[in-house]
Design a protein around this motif. Structure first.
Motif, PDB file in Angstrom:
ATOM      1  N   PRO A  45       0.837  -1.197   0.000  1.00 23.67           N
ATOM      2  CA  PRO A  45       0.000   0.000   0.000  1.00 23.67           C
ATOM      3  C   PRO A  45       0.874   1.250   0.000  1.00 23.67           C
ATOM      4  CG  PRO A  45      -0.816  -1.578   1.588  1.00 23.67           C
ATOM      5  CD  PRO A  45       0.498  -2.111   1.077  1.00 23.67           C
ATOM      6  N   SER A  46       0.481   2.240  -0.783  1.00 22.58           N
ATOM      7  CA  SER A  46       1.306   3.430  -0.910  1.00 22.58           C
ATOM      8  C   SER A  46       0.512   4.683  -0.604  1.00 22.58           C
ATOM      9  CB  SER A  46       1.873   3.527  -2.332  1.00 22.58           C
ATOM     10  OG  SER A  46       0.860   3.923  -3.234  1.00 22.58           O
ATOM     11  N   THR A  47       1.215   5.773  -0.565  1.00 26.01           N
ATOM     12  CA  THR A  47       0.582   7.063  -0.349  1.00 26.01           C
ATOM     13  C   THR A  47       0.276   7.730  -1.679  1.00 26.01           C
ATOM     14  OG1 THR A  47       2.763   8.086  -0.178  1.00 26.01           O
ATOM     15  CG2 THR A  47       1.684   7.421   1.889  1.00 26.01           C
ATOM     16  N   GLN A  48       0.333   6.964  -2.772  1.00 30.46           N
ATOM     17  CA  GLN A  48      -0.013   7.502  -4.085  1.00 30.46           C
ATOM     18  C   GLN A  48      -1.394   8.155  -4.000  1.00 30.46           C
ATOM     19  OE1 GLN A  48       0.458   4.835  -7.392  1.00 30.46           O
ATOM     20  NE2 GLN A  48      -1.244   5.734  -8.494  1.00 30.46           N
ATOM     21  N   ALA A  49      -1.559   9.260  -4.689  1.00 33.41           N
ATOM     22  CA  ALA A  49      -2.821   9.994  -4.635  1.00 33.41           C
ATOM     23  C   ALA A  49      -3.993   9.099  -5.039  1.00 33.41           C
ATOM     24  CB  ALA A  49      -2.750  11.212  -5.549  1.00 33.41           C
ATOM     25  N   ILE A  50      -5.064   9.195  -4.283  1.00 34.81           N
ATOM     26  CA  ILE A  50      -6.284   8.448  -4.582  1.00 34.81           C
ATOM     27  C   ILE A  50      -7.122   9.293  -5.525  1.00 34.81           C
ATOM     28  CG2 ILE A  50      -8.407   7.508  -3.585  1.00 34.81           C
ATOM     29  CD1 ILE A  50      -6.851   6.921  -1.045  1.00 34.81           C
ATOM     30  N   ASP A  51      -7.645   8.672  -6.569  1.00 36.56           N
ATOM     31  CA  ASP A  51      -8.514   9.337  -7.524  1.00 36.56           C
ATOM     32  C   ASP A  51      -9.647  10.037  -6.767  1.00 36.56           C
ATOM     33  OD1 ASP A  51      -9.598   9.490 -10.446  1.00 36.56           O
ATOM     34  OD2 ASP A  51     -11.262   8.665  -9.259  1.00 36.56           O
ATOM     35  N   ALA A  52      -9.983  11.280  -7.162  1.00 38.07           N
ATOM     36  CA  ALA A  52     -10.967  12.085  -6.440  1.00 38.07           C
ATOM     37  C   ALA A  52     -12.332  11.388  -6.365  1.00 38.07           C
ATOM     38  CB  ALA A  52     -11.104  13.456  -7.093  1.00 38.07           C
ATOM     39  N   ALA A  53     -12.783  10.806  -7.469  1.00 35.12           N
ATOM     40  CA  ALA A  53     -14.079  10.118  -7.457  1.00 35.12           C
ATOM     41  C   ALA A  53     -14.039   8.911  -6.525  1.00 35.12           C
ATOM     42  CB  ALA A  53     -14.466   9.692  -8.871  1.00 35.12           C
ATOM     43  N   ASP A  54     -12.931   8.159  -6.558  1.00 33.41           N
ATOM     44  CA  ASP A  54     -12.804   7.006  -5.663  1.00 33.41           C
ATOM     45  C   ASP A  54     -12.755   7.458  -4.208  1.00 33.41           C
ATOM     46  OD1 ASP A  54     -12.825   5.301  -7.808  1.00 33.41           O
ATOM     47  OD2 ASP A  54     -10.682   4.821  -7.721  1.00 33.41           O
ATOM     48  N   LEU A  55     -12.072   8.575  -3.942  1.00 32.93           N
ATOM     49  CA  LEU A  55     -11.980   9.074  -2.572  1.00 32.93           C
ATOM     50  C   LEU A  55     -13.373   9.438  -2.051  1.00 32.93           C
ATOM     51  CD1 LEU A  55     -10.252   9.766  -0.161  1.00 32.93           C
ATOM     52  CD2 LEU A  55      -9.890  12.045  -1.144  1.00 32.93           C
ATOM     53  N   ARG A  97      -5.301   3.559   1.522  1.00 33.03           N
ATOM     54  CA  ARG A  97      -4.047   3.594   0.769  1.00 33.03           C
ATOM     55  C   ARG A  97      -4.268   2.899  -0.574  1.00 33.03           C
ATOM     56  NH1 ARG A  97      -2.062   7.110   3.754  1.00 33.03           N
ATOM     57  NH2 ARG A  97      -0.870   6.590   5.595  1.00 33.03           N
ATOM     58  N   PHE A  98      -3.672   3.446  -1.604  1.00 31.30           N
ATOM     59  CA  PHE A  98      -3.720   2.837  -2.939  1.00 31.30           C
ATOM     60  C   PHE A  98      -2.926   1.542  -2.913  1.00 31.30           C
ATOM     61  CE2 PHE A  98      -1.559   2.109  -6.960  1.00 31.30           C
ATOM     62  CZ  PHE A  98      -2.624   2.062  -7.837  1.00 31.30           C
ATOM     63  N   LEU A  99      -3.449   0.490  -3.534  1.00 32.79           N
ATOM     64  CA  LEU A  99      -2.723  -0.778  -3.617  1.00 32.79           C
ATOM     65  C   LEU A  99      -2.393  -1.123  -5.063  1.00 32.79           C
ATOM     66  CD1 LEU A  99      -1.558  -3.240  -2.130  1.00 32.79           C
ATOM     67  CD2 LEU A  99      -3.763  -4.360  -2.483  1.00 32.79           C
ATOM     68  N   ALA A 100      -3.392  -1.169  -5.937  1.00 34.90           N
ATOM     69  CA  ALA A 100      -3.132  -1.592  -7.314  1.00 34.90           C
ATOM     70  C   ALA A 100      -4.258  -1.131  -8.240  1.00 34.90           C
ATOM     71  CB  ALA A 100      -3.002  -3.114  -7.382  1.00 34.90           C
ATOM     72  N   ARG A 101      -3.924  -1.002  -9.502  1.00 31.33           N
ATOM     73  CA  ARG A 101      -4.898  -0.659 -10.531  1.00 31.33           C
ATOM     74  C   ARG A 101      -4.911  -1.798 -11.531  1.00 31.33           C
ATOM     75  NH1 ARG A 101      -6.920   4.023 -11.355  1.00 31.33           N
ATOM     76  NH2 ARG A 101      -5.262   5.035 -10.185  1.00 31.33           N
ATOM     77  N   GLY A 102      -6.104  -2.270 -11.867  1.00 36.41           N
ATOM     78  CA  GLY A 102      -6.244  -3.355 -12.825  1.00 36.41           C
ATOM     79  C   GLY A 102      -7.227  -2.995 -13.914  1.00 36.41           C
ATOM     80  N   HIS A 103      -7.544  -3.972 -14.733  1.00 33.36           N
ATOM     81  CA  HIS A 103      -8.449  -3.752 -15.861  1.00 33.36           C
ATOM     82  C   HIS A 103      -9.863  -3.417 -15.398  1.00 33.36           C
ATOM     83  CE1 HIS A 103     -10.215  -4.182 -19.793  1.00 33.36           C
ATOM     84  NE2 HIS A 103     -11.077  -5.073 -19.308  1.00 33.36           N
ATOM     85  N   LYS A 104     -10.330  -4.079 -14.341  1.00 32.84           N
ATOM     86  CA  LYS A 104     -11.716  -3.918 -13.908  1.00 32.84           C
ATOM     87  C   LYS A 104     -11.898  -2.940 -12.768  1.00 32.84           C
ATOM     88  CE  LYS A 104     -12.915  -8.116 -13.018  1.00 32.84           C
ATOM     89  NZ  LYS A 104     -13.556  -9.420 -12.834  1.00 32.84           N
ATOM     90  N   GLY A 105     -10.818  -2.390 -12.227  1.00 32.30           N
ATOM     91  CA  GLY A 105     -10.989  -1.452 -11.129  1.00 32.30           C
ATOM     92  C   GLY A 105      -9.696  -1.125 -10.423  1.00 32.30           C
ATOM     93  N   VAL A 106      -9.854  -0.522  -9.262  1.00 31.80           N
ATOM     94  CA  VAL A 106      -8.730  -0.086  -8.440  1.00 31.80           C
ATOM     95  C   VAL A 106      -8.906  -0.691  -7.055  1.00 31.80           C
ATOM     96  CG1 VAL A 106      -7.504   1.916  -7.505  1.00 31.80           C
ATOM     97  CG2 VAL A 106      -8.626   2.078  -9.727  1.00 31.80           C
ATOM     98  N   VAL A 107      -7.803  -1.120  -6.445  1.00 30.51           N
ATOM     99  CA  VAL A 107      -7.862  -1.717  -5.118  1.00 30.51           C
ATOM    100  C   VAL A 107      -7.154  -0.799  -4.127  1.00 30.51           C
ATOM    101  CG1 VAL A 107      -7.284  -3.724  -3.691  1.00 30.51           C
ATOM    102  CG2 VAL A 107      -7.876  -4.041  -6.112  1.00 30.51           C
ATOM    103  N   TYR A 108      -7.829  -0.580  -3.006  1.00 30.83           N
ATOM    104  CA  TYR A 108      -7.282   0.212  -1.909  1.00 30.83           C
ATOM    105  C   TYR A 108      -7.231  -0.667  -0.670  1.00 30.83           C
ATOM    106  CZ  TYR A 108      -8.427   4.027  -5.038  1.00 30.83           C
ATOM    107  OH  TYR A 108      -8.504   4.842  -6.130  1.00 30.83           O
ATOM    108  N   VAL A 109      -6.397  -0.285   0.271  1.00 29.90           N
ATOM    109  CA  VAL A 109      -6.327  -0.968   1.564  1.00 29.90           C
ATOM    110  C   VAL A 109      -6.774   0.041   2.611  1.00 29.90           C
ATOM    111  CG1 VAL A 109      -4.778  -2.008   3.258  1.00 29.90           C
ATOM    112  CG2 VAL A 109      -4.476  -2.502   0.849  1.00 29.90           C
TER     113      VAL A 109
END
Length: 162
Positions: free
Chosen positions: A21-31, A60-72
């Motif tokens: 998990p990183s401190t990479q910025a979270i997309d505003a809509a996802d946030l 925290r941002f974890l990963a971005r894939g084809h079907k979505g984004v995963v956060y922790v």
């Protein structure tokens, strides 16, 4: 060598799909979506009854894939605390994700489904450890990697038998 061929190191670097998990910025809509989860109960029952309420924090941002984004996120619910992975699905994929995860869980496979009551996301157990790509790159001893791959292939065989 200039002919466009990837080196093993370049391929391995791209293969790492599940970073820590990183401190990479979270997309505003996802946030906005993730923050809205604070106001909802786990099973859409108002919290003034005895239904446990899951509290989420520290996304925290974890990963971005084809079907979505995963956060922790860290959670607390009914006296328990821990971490969950929250997959924000694109295009209404949360219900399909929930069905597949539930089916896998019935066979003892995959991260445990935590909540699926939210329209656009699914919460599941966060499994600590290196990604498969990192493990293949040497982040775990060969014996541990062999056992993990054997277990993974056994799980695939159980799914295939269904």
């Amino acid at each position: 060598d200039g002919d466009g061929d990837d080196t093993n190191a370049q391929r391995a670097k791209r293969r790492r799909a599940a970073p820590n998990p990183s401190t990479q910025a979270i997309d505003a809509a996802d946030l906005r979506l993730l923050e809205s989860l604070f106001a909802r109960d786990v099973d859409s029952v108002p919290s003034d009854d005895d239904t446990p309420r899951m509290e989420l924090r520290d996304f925290r941002f974890l990963a971005r894939g084809h079907k979505g984004v995963v956060y922790v996120a860290n959670y607390s619910c009914a006296g328990r605390t821990g971490r969950v992975a929250i997959k924000v699905c694109r295009g209404g994929g949360a219900r399909q994700e929930e069905r597949w995860l539930r089916r896998c869980n019935e066979l003892g496979i995959g991260a445990s489904l935590v909540s699926y009551e939210w329209k656009d996301c699914v919460a599941m157990e966060y499994v600590e450890g290196p990604s498969i790509g990192e493990a293949l790159d040497g982040a775990v001893p060969p014996g541990v990697l062999f056992k993990a791959l054997r277990d993974l292939l056994g799980q695939c065989a159980r799914l295939d038998q269904q």
